[in-house]
Design a protein around this motif. Structure first.
Motif, PDB file in Angstrom:
ATOM      1  N   THR A 173       0.872  -1.172   0.000  1.00 42.84           N
ATOM      2  CA  THR A 173       0.000   0.000   0.000  1.00 42.84           C
ATOM      3  C   THR A 173       0.903   1.214   0.000  1.00 42.84           C
ATOM      4  O   THR A 173       1.713   1.387   0.918  1.00 42.84           O
ATOM      5  CB  THR A 173      -0.918   0.026   1.231  1.00 42.84           C
ATOM      6  N   ARG A 193       1.092   5.397  -0.234  1.00 46.51           N
ATOM      7  CA  ARG A 193       0.370   6.663  -0.119  1.00 46.51           C
ATOM      8  C   ARG A 193       1.363   7.792  -0.367  1.00 46.51           C
ATOM      9  O   ARG A 193       2.414   7.842   0.273  1.00 46.51           O
ATOM     10  CB  ARG A 193      -0.249   6.797   1.263  1.00 46.51           C
ATOM     11  N   ASP A 219      -3.165   6.826  -3.330  1.00 46.24           N
ATOM     12  CA  ASP A 219      -3.417   5.833  -2.284  1.00 46.24           C
ATOM     13  C   ASP A 219      -3.763   4.547  -3.027  1.00 46.24           C
ATOM     14  O   ASP A 219      -4.900   4.324  -3.410  1.00 46.24           O
ATOM     15  CB  ASP A 219      -4.571   6.270  -1.383  1.00 46.24           C
ATOM     16  N   ASN A 273      -3.052   0.199  -3.795  1.00 47.20           N
ATOM     17  CA  ASN A 273      -2.579  -1.134  -3.442  1.00 47.20           C
ATOM     18  C   ASN A 273      -2.021  -1.758  -4.705  1.00 47.20           C
ATOM     19  O   ASN A 273      -2.624  -1.651  -5.778  1.00 47.20           O
ATOM     20  CB  ASN A 273      -3.723  -1.993  -2.905  1.00 47.20           C
TER      21      ASN A 273
END
Length: 177
Positions: free
Chosen positions: A127, A129, A140, A142
């Motif tokens: 993940t 960000r 943001d 994945n």
């Protein structure tokens, strides 16, 4: 008396050679493999284990990363630094004793590296960000990455550890590299 004999025996060339040649042969054979004539041997250089991040988004100020595998997650420090590239090189000649120089300029992008000493060489869930100066989210996402072993001394030497890389485009797109 026995200590004196050990010292004088060790100082005799023939006796000393008999004692150290097995050690020399062992070091030569096991150092990093046998070195063929004209090839470079393996050095002790290593490689950082983790995930590198390149960000081209112009408003990026900071980033965080979480990496998970086998039910374990890690959130290593990921600091972003201004990126640059070489734009001009000059050399005084082509001989080994000659020197070269390079001028660099900022690219407008940023880069960072998240060290993960236990990163496996298999798919991991990430993940990422990316935040702007005010802390608002720009990216943001994945993504699944597959870290690969790197060989800083070349393919005939031991691996330095697994690494993976992520690129964030100016439009916020995220890709594995």
């Amino acid at each position: 008396m026995a200590a004196r004999n050990l010292i004088t025996d060790a100082l005799r060339p023939r006796s000393m050679w008999r004692r150290i040649w097995p050690l020399g042969a062992l070091l030569l054979a096991t150092g990093c493999g046998l070195v063929e004539a004209g090839s470079a041997g393996c050095t002790l250089i290593g490689a950082a284990v983790g995930v590198s991040v390149d960000v081209e988004h112009p408003d990026a100020a900071s980033a965080t990363i979480e990496v998970c595998w086998d039910g374990t997650c890690a959130t290593p420090l990921l600091e972003l630094y201004p990126s640059s590239r070489a734009v001009e090189t000059t050399c005084t000649g082509t001989a080994p004793e000659d020197s070269c120089g390079a001028r660099s300029e900022p690219t407008g992008g940023k880069h960072g590296f998240a060290g993960l000493p236990r990163l496996p060489a298999k798919p991991v869930a990430v993940t990422l960000r990316v935040l702007d100066q005010s802390g608002s989210s720009l990216v943001d996402r994945n993504i699944t990455l597959t870290p690969e072993m790197v060989y800083p001394n070349g393919p005939n030497c031991p691996a330095g550890g697994p690494q993976a890389g992520i690129s964030v485009g100016a439009d916020g797109s995220v890709t594995e590299r």
